[in-house]
Scaffold this active site. Structure first.
Site, PDB file in Angstrom:
ATOM      1  N   SER A   1      35.365  20.311   9.306  1.00 12.99           N
ATOM      2  CA  SER A   1      34.116  19.659   8.922  1.00 12.99           C
ATOM      3  C   SER A   1      34.426  18.335   8.245  1.00 12.99           C
ATOM      4  O   SER A   1      35.470  18.195   7.584  1.00 12.99           O
ATOM      5  CB  SER A   1      33.323  20.550   7.950  1.00 12.99           C
ATOM      6  OG  SER A   1      32.227  19.845   7.384  1.00 12.99           O
TER       7      SER A   1
ATOM      8  N   TYR B   1      33.163  25.624   0.228  1.00 11.72           N
ATOM      9  CA  TYR B   1      33.062  25.296   1.652  1.00 11.72           C
ATOM     10  C   TYR B   1      33.942  24.100   1.990  1.00 11.72           C
ATOM     11  O   TYR B   1      34.726  24.141   2.941  1.00 11.72           O
ATOM     12  CB  TYR B   1      31.609  24.991   2.007  1.00 11.72           C
ATOM     13  CG  TYR B   1      31.413  24.526   3.443  1.00 11.72           C
ATOM     14  CD1 TYR B   1      31.482  25.440   4.487  1.00 11.72           C
ATOM     15  CD2 TYR B   1      31.177  23.179   3.740  1.00 11.72           C
ATOM     16  CE1 TYR B   1      31.311  25.033   5.801  1.00 11.72           C
ATOM     17  CE2 TYR B   1      31.009  22.767   5.046  1.00 11.72           C
ATOM     18  CZ  TYR B   1      31.078  23.682   6.078  1.00 11.72           C
ATOM     19  OH  TYR B   1      30.921  23.274   7.376  1.00 11.72           O
TER      20      TYR B   1
END
Length: 318
Positions: A193, A206
């Protein structure tokens, strides 16, 4: 006085030279970026994934980027193993892909929030398949941006996020790499990501797990590139999906299908990519911004999202 004027003139001349050098440097960088982006996303000269083997494996395959990879790989003639939590959803996607693309499909229902005990059974179910492509896509994030101390049911959330975002890709790769090495070819695509390319406040766990996945990919690629394997780190910004909670595409938020088409065009050309032109552009802009400014912008944005989410949550509880 004349000496001071001469010194001042030389100083101005030196500053002008430095300024011109920086301007030329950044102009060349921008030009190279545009040329590279056109070659990558305009010409779409990516390697054919089918050359690595007859089967592909995609985790998190029932929605968003994972489903799009499964569809695009099937469109290129690869059989697909679809892995996700809900068997009924897997069966529906598998049936759709088999009918549309005339390929074989296999489903493995698995809860990746579980620990290492699930991988022995997965290995048995994959045994005997000529797996040429592995897409480690399954991912887990926060319900909305939160300060670290605010995480609800932290043991479950943190452990689940680490198991899904780190352990799953690591163990799936460990299961499949030996057969790729025996054939001296294979493609592993890890969906990291953009949140893992820089520290992301209020999405701390995350962001950290996605940073692990990026480093894991880059290190593995160095280990195995001389042995015929490609390990690619893909770092999307926002894409239409359940994970992002975004349902409409825009200029900066592509659909999963269009994003994956672009990302596949980078295979064989880029081992670390933002996946599509607009995300590549976002990544380039961020790279020019001092980290202190980037930190401030991200913190402010996520504080706003947190405030909005908490307000909605409170309204629902009333």
């Amino acid at each position: 006085m004349a000496d001071e004027s001469l010194l001042f003139g030389r100083f101005n001349s030196a500053l002008a030279s430095i300024g011109a050098s920086f301007t030329i440097y950044y102009a060349v960088r921008v030009l190279l970026f545009l040329v590279k982006s056109f070659k990558m996303f305009g010409l779409r000269l990516g390697a054919n994934p089918k050359k690595y083997g007859s089967w592909s494996v995609v985790t998190g395959a029932t929605d968003g980027i994972g489903k799009a990879y499964a569809e695009q790989l099937a469109a290129k003639g690869l059989n697909v193993v679809l892995m996700s939590r809900t068997e009924s959803k897997l069966d529906a996607v598998a049936s759709e892909i088999a009918s549309k693309y005339n390929v074989q499909t296999k489903v493995i229902a698995v809860d990746f929030t579980s620990g290492s005990e699930i991988y022995e059974n997965i290995g048995k179910q994959l045994d005997g398949l000529e797996i040429g492509v592995l897409v480690n896509n399954v991912g887990m994030s926060y319900p909305y941006p939160l300060y670290f101390h605010e995480l609800e049911d932290p043991e479950k959330l943190i452990q689940g996020m680490i198991n899904v975002n780190c352990l799953a890709a690591t163990m799936m790769t460990y299961l499949i790499v030996p057969s790729m090495l025996s054939r001296k070819k294979g493609l592993i695509i890890n969906i990291a990501s953009a949140a893992g390319s820089l520290p992301t406040p209020l999405l701390t766990v995350y962001s950290s797990t996605k940073s692990y996945l990026d480093f894991f990919s880059r290190a593995l690629n160095v280990e195995y590139s001389s042995k015929g394997l490609i390990v690619q780190s893909v770092m999307p910004y926002f894409v239409v999906s359940k994970l992002s909670k975004i349902r409409r595409s825009s200029f900066t938020v592509p659909t999963a299908t269009s994003y994956v088409k672009s990302a596949l065009a980078t295979v064989g050309n880029e081992t670390r990519t933002f996946g599509c032109f607009v995300h590549n552009l976002q990544g380039a802009v961020v790279s020019f911004v001092p980290e202190v400014i980037s930190d401030y912008v991200q913190l402010s944005m996520h504080q706003g999202l947190r405030k909005y989410a908490l307000k909605k949550k409170q309204q629902k509880s009333q």
